[in-house]
Design a protein around this motif. Structure first.
Motif, PDB file in Angstrom:
ATOM      1  N   ALA A  34       0.808  -1.212   0.000  1.00  0.00           N
ATOM      2  CA  ALA A  34       0.000   0.000   0.000  1.00  0.00           C
ATOM      3  C   ALA A  34       0.848   1.272   0.000  1.00  0.00           C
ATOM      4  N   PRO A  35       1.913   1.375   0.825  1.00  0.00           N
ATOM      5  CA  PRO A  35       2.745   2.581   0.750  1.00  0.00           C
ATOM      6  C   PRO A  35       3.416   2.760  -0.601  1.00  0.00           C
ATOM      7  N   ALA A  36       3.850   1.650  -1.235  1.00  0.00           N
ATOM      8  CA  ALA A  36       4.493   1.754  -2.539  1.00  0.00           C
ATOM      9  C   ALA A  36       3.497   2.222  -3.602  1.00  0.00           C
ATOM     10  N   HIS A 245      13.528   1.613  -6.051  1.00  0.00           N
ATOM     11  CA  HIS A 245      13.997   0.235  -5.898  1.00  0.00           C
ATOM     12  C   HIS A 245      13.990  -0.196  -4.434  1.00  0.00           C
ATOM     13  N   PHE A 246      14.434   0.683  -3.543  1.00  0.00           N
ATOM     14  CA  PHE A 246      14.449   0.377  -2.109  1.00  0.00           C
ATOM     15  C   PHE A 246      13.019   0.200  -1.595  1.00  0.00           C
ATOM     16  N   LEU A 247      12.131   1.056  -2.060  1.00  0.00           N
ATOM     17  CA  LEU A 247      10.735   0.983  -1.637  1.00  0.00           C
ATOM     18  C   LEU A 247      10.096  -0.335  -2.069  1.00  0.00           C
ATOM     19  N   LEU A 248      10.333  -0.747  -3.292  1.00  0.00           N
ATOM     20  CA  LEU A 248       9.769  -2.005  -3.779  1.00  0.00           C
ATOM     21  C   LEU A 248      10.391  -3.210  -3.062  1.00  0.00           C
ATOM     22  N   ALA A 249      11.689  -3.124  -2.750  1.00  0.00           N
ATOM     23  CA  ALA A 249      12.322  -4.213  -1.999  1.00  0.00           C
ATOM     24  C   ALA A 249      11.720  -4.328  -0.606  1.00  0.00           C
ATOM     25  N   PRO A 316       7.716   8.835  -1.709  1.00  0.00           N
ATOM     26  CA  PRO A 316       8.680   7.743  -1.526  1.00  0.00           C
ATOM     27  C   PRO A 316       9.336   7.744  -0.158  1.00  0.00           C
ATOM     28  N   ARG A 317       9.699   8.923   0.373  1.00  0.00           N
ATOM     29  CA  ARG A 317      10.383   8.970   1.665  1.00  0.00           C
ATOM     30  C   ARG A 317       9.495   8.432   2.778  1.00  0.00           C
ATOM     31  N   ARG A 318       8.253   8.918   2.842  1.00  0.00           N
ATOM     32  CA  ARG A 318       7.355   8.486   3.906  1.00  0.00           C
ATOM     33  C   ARG A 318       6.967   7.012   3.735  1.00  0.00           C
TER      34      ARG A 318
END
Length: 395
Positions: A34-36, A245-249, A316-318
């Motif tokens: 959900a955040p992504a 990429h970090f968010l999806l990981a 993305p940050r949050r």
């Protein structure tokens, strides 16, 4: 008698699959990405597809601890029968399904725990106070710890005093330390889970220092260093791509953890029924994982949209800040075999990261209704589970 036992086991298994579908459509299927989705890093439909696959693997590789806790540790003095397990699962599944179709994230762990405790008490069982204290501690601490870590992380990422090219690799290294020490059934001896750090550390055969396993520490730091290095290279090459990429990981790790935790809520009540038929737990975990996958693919997009758009306007940050504590808390719950609600984990983290930028678009009214739904789900599930099973017993 054997034929009757098989029939009741099959009925309980069908109820368990229904519960797994409801969980996949709601809690484990919607919350991890959900955040992504809110940060526009992935589409709703693609998120539902990947979360289903990752949840399946998490269920098979990490689902044993919570499954055994739900099946054997929530009530004392009695063992769940097939009828009791079926009753508890159906009561919980109906309540969770209502939450899915109304758009409010019912806390699955609250609902299943309440329903199983209700039917257990109706059977004449004793409250398992020690386990309840353990569960309550995690449930109460989750919103405070999760939102606080998310808030601090989001402020760190937004601060002008710190460069994201440094902060993001540091956070990736922290996540790497957790990954290195996550326990999997494939690494340990039979019926024992073991982490990558433990397995590789034993192979290094390094001498302990002051009672500390140096091999495990070396492997943990090596994995953390590799992940930090990869993210450092990625964000310096292209900051926005590295964030994505970090968010999806992170979303993938949370989805995997959701499978390991939430499958226990679906198949846990079946655990006491397996021994008489000499059925091992692994194929039951596979079946529960398939139920989660089906729920994620068919029902999760609605809840993903609700969480991504209704609770906070996420960047993305949050989103990164929300997923890091979510992954950590989920793995703590899996380690201790505590049923935990992923809706509670993610929503709390979303709120914490949202407040790092003022109110972050957080809907206070929506949050108020959600908290009431969580508490009501526990009370209603316990009462309905007790009442329905007591009625069945009298008939």
């Amino acid at each position: 008698m054997v034929g009757t036992g098989v029939v009741t086991l099959v009925i309980a298994a069908i109820a368990s699959l229904f519960m797994a579908w409801a969980i996949g459509a709601g809690s484990s299927g919607s919350t991890p990405f959900a955040p992504a989705v809110g940060a526009n890093a992935i589409s709703v439909m693609r998120a539902g597809f990947f979360v289903g696959l990752l949840g399946f693997f998490g269920a098979v590789l990490q689902g044993a601890n919570v499954s055994e806790a739900v099946g054997t540790e929530l009530i004392g003095g009695v063992q769940l029968t097939a009828i009791a397990a079926t009753t508890g699962l159906l009561v919980a599944a109906v309540l969770v399904a209502i939450g899915v179709f109304t758009g409010y994230p019912i806390a699955t762990a609250f609902t299943v725990t309440g329903a199983i405790v209700g039917v257990g008490l109706a059977m004449g069982g004793d409250p398992a106070w020690a386990k309840y204290r353990q569960i309550s501690a995690l449930w109460i601490l989750t919103p405070f710890v999760g939102s606080s870590i998310a808030y601090i992380t989001a402020r760190l990422l937004r601060s002008e005093r710190t460069a994201e090219e440094v902060v993001i690799p540091f956070l990736a290294g922290f996540v790497g330390l957790i990954i290195a020490n996550v326990k999997f059934v494939v690494f340990g001896p039979p019926d024992v889970s073991q982490s990558v750090a433990e397995t590789a550390g034993d192979a290094l055969s390094l001498p302990p220092v002051a009672g500390v396993e140096t091999g495990r520490i070396v492997v943990s730091l090596a994995i953390a260093g590799v992940l930090a290095g990869l993210l450092a290279w990625d964000v310096r090459r292209n900051l926005e791509a590295g964030q994505r990429h970090f968010l999806l990981a992170l979303g993938s790790l949370v989805a995997f953890s959701a499978g390991g935790s939430q499958v226990g809520l679906a198949i846990g009540p079946l655990v006491p029924l397996l021994d008489p038929f000499e059925i091992p737990l692994l194929p039951v975990l596979v079946g529960g994982g398939l139920g989660l996958l089906a729920g994620s693919w068919t029902g999760a997009p609605r809840m993903i949209k609700a969480l991504a758009q209704d609770y906070s306007t996420l960047g993305p940050r949050r989103s990164i800040a929300a997923l890091i504590p979510s992954f950590a808390i989920a793995q703590v719950a899996v380690f201790f075999g505590i049923p935990v609600s992923f809706n509670e984990i993610i929503v709390s983290a979303i709120v914490g990261s949202g407040y790092a930028a003022g109110d972050g678009g957080v809907s206070k009214e929506k949050m108020g209704y959600t908290v009431l739904a969580w508490l009501a789900s526990l009370v209603i599930a316990t009462g309905v589970g007790y009442g329905v099973f007591a009625l069945i017993e009298t008939l």
